[in-house]
Design a protein around this motif. Sequence first.
Motif, mmCIF file in Angstrom:
data_model
loop_
_atom_site.group_PDB
_atom_site.id
_atom_site.type_symbol
_atom_site.label_atom_id
_atom_site.label_comp_id
_atom_site.label_asym_id
_atom_site.label_seq_id
_atom_site.Cartn_x
_atom_site.Cartn_y
_atom_site.Cartn_z
ATOM 1 N N UNK A 60 -1.267 11.045 5.309
ATOM 2 C CA UNK A 60 -1.856 9.772 5.317
ATOM 3 C C UNK A 60 -2.195 9.435 6.980
ATOM 4 N N UNK A 61 -1.808 10.453 7.661
ATOM 5 C CA UNK A 61 -1.606 10.258 9.072
ATOM 6 C C UNK A 61 -2.991 10.028 9.864
ATOM 7 N N UNK A 62 -4.311 10.536 9.206
ATOM 8 C CA UNK A 62 -5.458 10.691 9.550
ATOM 9 C C UNK A 62 -6.188 9.468 8.892
ATOM 10 N N UNK A 63 -5.810 8.648 7.933
ATOM 11 C CA UNK A 63 -6.633 7.493 7.482
ATOM 12 C C UNK A 63 -5.908 6.300 7.581
ATOM 13 N N UNK A 64 -6.513 5.218 7.170
ATOM 14 C CA UNK A 64 -6.112 3.859 7.507
ATOM 15 C C UNK A 64 -5.723 3.458 5.954
ATOM 16 N N UNK A 65 -4.471 3.064 5.504
ATOM 17 C CA UNK A 65 -4.401 2.658 4.081
ATOM 18 C C UNK A 65 -4.918 1.040 4.071
ATOM 19 N N UNK A 98 -2.903 -0.586 19.968
ATOM 20 C CA UNK A 98 -2.461 0.369 20.774
ATOM 21 C C UNK A 98 -3.091 1.968 21.100
ATOM 22 N N UNK A 99 -3.882 2.235 20.203
ATOM 23 C CA UNK A 99 -4.430 3.195 20.139
ATOM 24 C C UNK A 99 -3.487 4.742 19.610
ATOM 25 N N UNK A 100 -2.411 4.204 19.173
ATOM 26 C CA UNK A 100 -1.524 5.137 18.544
ATOM 27 C C UNK A 100 -0.720 4.589 17.758
ATOM 28 N N UNK A 101 0.000 5.067 16.745
ATOM 29 C CA UNK A 101 0.723 4.426 15.579
ATOM 30 C C UNK A 101 1.729 5.402 14.921
ATOM 31 N N UNK A 102 2.736 4.902 14.629
ATOM 32 C CA UNK A 102 3.730 5.698 13.496
ATOM 33 C C UNK A 102 3.344 5.743 12.284
ATOM 34 N N UNK A 103 2.850 6.609 11.692
ATOM 35 C CA UNK A 103 2.455 6.711 10.189
ATOM 36 C C UNK A 103 3.395 6.911 9.191
ATOM 37 N N UNK A 104 4.526 7.065 9.828
ATOM 38 C CA UNK A 104 5.689 7.197 8.765
ATOM 39 C C UNK A 104 6.344 5.900 8.203
ATOM 40 N N UNK A 105 5.892 5.481 7.119
ATOM 41 C CA UNK A 105 6.564 4.538 6.417
ATOM 42 C C UNK A 105 5.939 3.027 7.216
ATOM 43 N N UNK A 106 5.010 3.100 7.794
ATOM 44 C CA UNK A 106 4.393 1.924 8.409
ATOM 45 C C UNK A 106 4.925 1.824 9.863
ATOM 46 N N UNK A 107 6.167 2.478 10.260
ATOM 47 C CA UNK A 107 6.477 2.313 11.474
ATOM 48 C C UNK A 107 7.430 1.004 11.728
ATOM 49 N N UNK A 108 6.591 0.319 12.719
ATOM 50 C CA UNK A 108 7.441 -1.112 13.008
ATOM 51 C C UNK A 108 6.787 -2.082 12.161
ATOM 52 N N UNK A 109 5.572 -1.791 11.744
ATOM 53 C CA UNK A 109 4.859 -2.854 10.704
ATOM 54 C C UNK A 109 5.733 -2.777 9.318
ATOM 55 N N UNK A 110 6.452 -1.768 9.023
ATOM 56 C CA UNK A 110 7.290 -1.784 7.628
ATOM 57 C C UNK A 110 8.398 -2.822 7.490
ATOM 58 N N UNK A 170 -2.085 -0.358 9.574
ATOM 59 C CA UNK A 170 -2.712 0.846 10.267
ATOM 60 C C UNK A 170 -3.705 0.667 11.162
ATOM 61 N N UNK A 171 -4.905 0.045 10.574
ATOM 62 C CA UNK A 171 -6.050 -0.029 11.102
ATOM 63 C C UNK A 171 -5.939 -1.121 12.744
ATOM 64 N N UNK A 172 -5.151 -2.098 12.352
ATOM 65 C CA UNK A 172 -4.951 -3.240 13.493
ATOM 66 C C UNK A 172 -4.137 -2.602 14.447
ATOM 67 N N UNK A 173 -3.001 -1.772 14.266
ATOM 68 C CA UNK A 173 -2.145 -1.266 15.165
ATOM 69 C C UNK A 173 -2.914 -0.257 15.950
ATOM 70 N N UNK A 174 -3.742 0.609 15.232
ATOM 71 C CA UNK A 174 -4.249 1.554 15.990
ATOM 72 C C UNK A 174 -5.365 1.125 16.851
ATOM 73 N N UNK A 175 -5.958 -0.268 16.546
ATOM 74 C CA UNK A 175 -6.936 -0.909 17.462
ATOM 75 C C UNK A 175 -6.210 -1.430 18.679
#
Length: 351
Positions: free
Chosen positions: A96-101, A113-125, A106-111
């Motif tokens: 899932x590291x290359x797709x937006x769930x 910061x330009x980077x995100x932690x895909x593992x379990x949602x990272x900080x958004x978990x 996922x999409x808003x964090x990427x927009x």
Amino acid sequence: MGNTFGVLFRVTTWGESHGPAVGVVVDGCPPGIPLKEEDIQAELERRRPGRSGTSPRKEPDRVKILSGVYEGLTTGTPISLLVWNEDVDSTPYEELSEVFRPGHADYSYHAKYGIRDPRGGGRASARETVGRVAAGAVAKKVLEREGIGVFAFTLELGGVRCQRIDLAFARENWLYCPDPDALPLMEERLKEIQAEGDSVGGIVEVRVRGCPAGLGEPVFDKLDADLAKALMSIGAVKGVEVGSGFASARMLGSEHNDPLGPRGFESNNAGGILGGISTGQEIILRVAIKPIPSIRKPQRTVDLKGNPRRVEIRGRHDPSAIPRIVPVCEAMTRLVILDHLLRQRALKGPP
């Protein structure tokens, strides 16, 4: 930015879902408050994964007090609390590291910061809420000394709504349901949804008892505004109402106004807050919880390059944020009430 909450009673949460640990720093707690790890642990037990059987992730969530307490009493200095992540499995997130769930951040964090932690949602978990609940446990110790209690329960889940409110019963069952007749219907609904690979939302009601009149600021820092912000900052929350809430839009002024008599208010459509300031009545809040976005059903999305993709979210996920979000709502409410209590004391001094 945006990781610290409060004015005089301030909390800063840190950590990611699949990182080494999560925790919180609490600053502004009055000195001399009895506090031990067991006090905090009791609240963490109510929100930890694996407790209710809805989440396959099994985290002991043992808290460690690193600072701010000496010989069982708070010292007035920052209280640092740590909880290790012990049952981490990041494997399902590799694909899932290359797709937006869909439905996730996922999409808003990427927009942003330009980077995100895909593992379990990272900080958004929802794992981030461990720090909130731990901080709320500290606030609870102070509020108990003031005779202020905060209670939350599941008013509605998956379309099943409670018709009776028994707070004692709500504390005795894993869904925090206050209606003995509604509980088996909620449990059956959860089983159906889980078997379908889907998820459901619900409504949590929060009540504050013993809150004195006069808490809150008259314009931008209204008590209800700060409570709404605190509850809306919880990841799965999509709406907050106070007192009669949206029903007030369909009422007449003569119906909605709370009459005053020699013994005080005769009704409570205002939910215990007028002009942004507490009235001394019970504060009543209702919180709309969206369905958890991690579901097994196929969903349409795009990858980092904008190419169409279909995803099925595997891994360990709850069919609903309820019941684990109930203690989180309590914690955020406690943080606001205590912060405004300290602000009022700074303005007028102790009663």
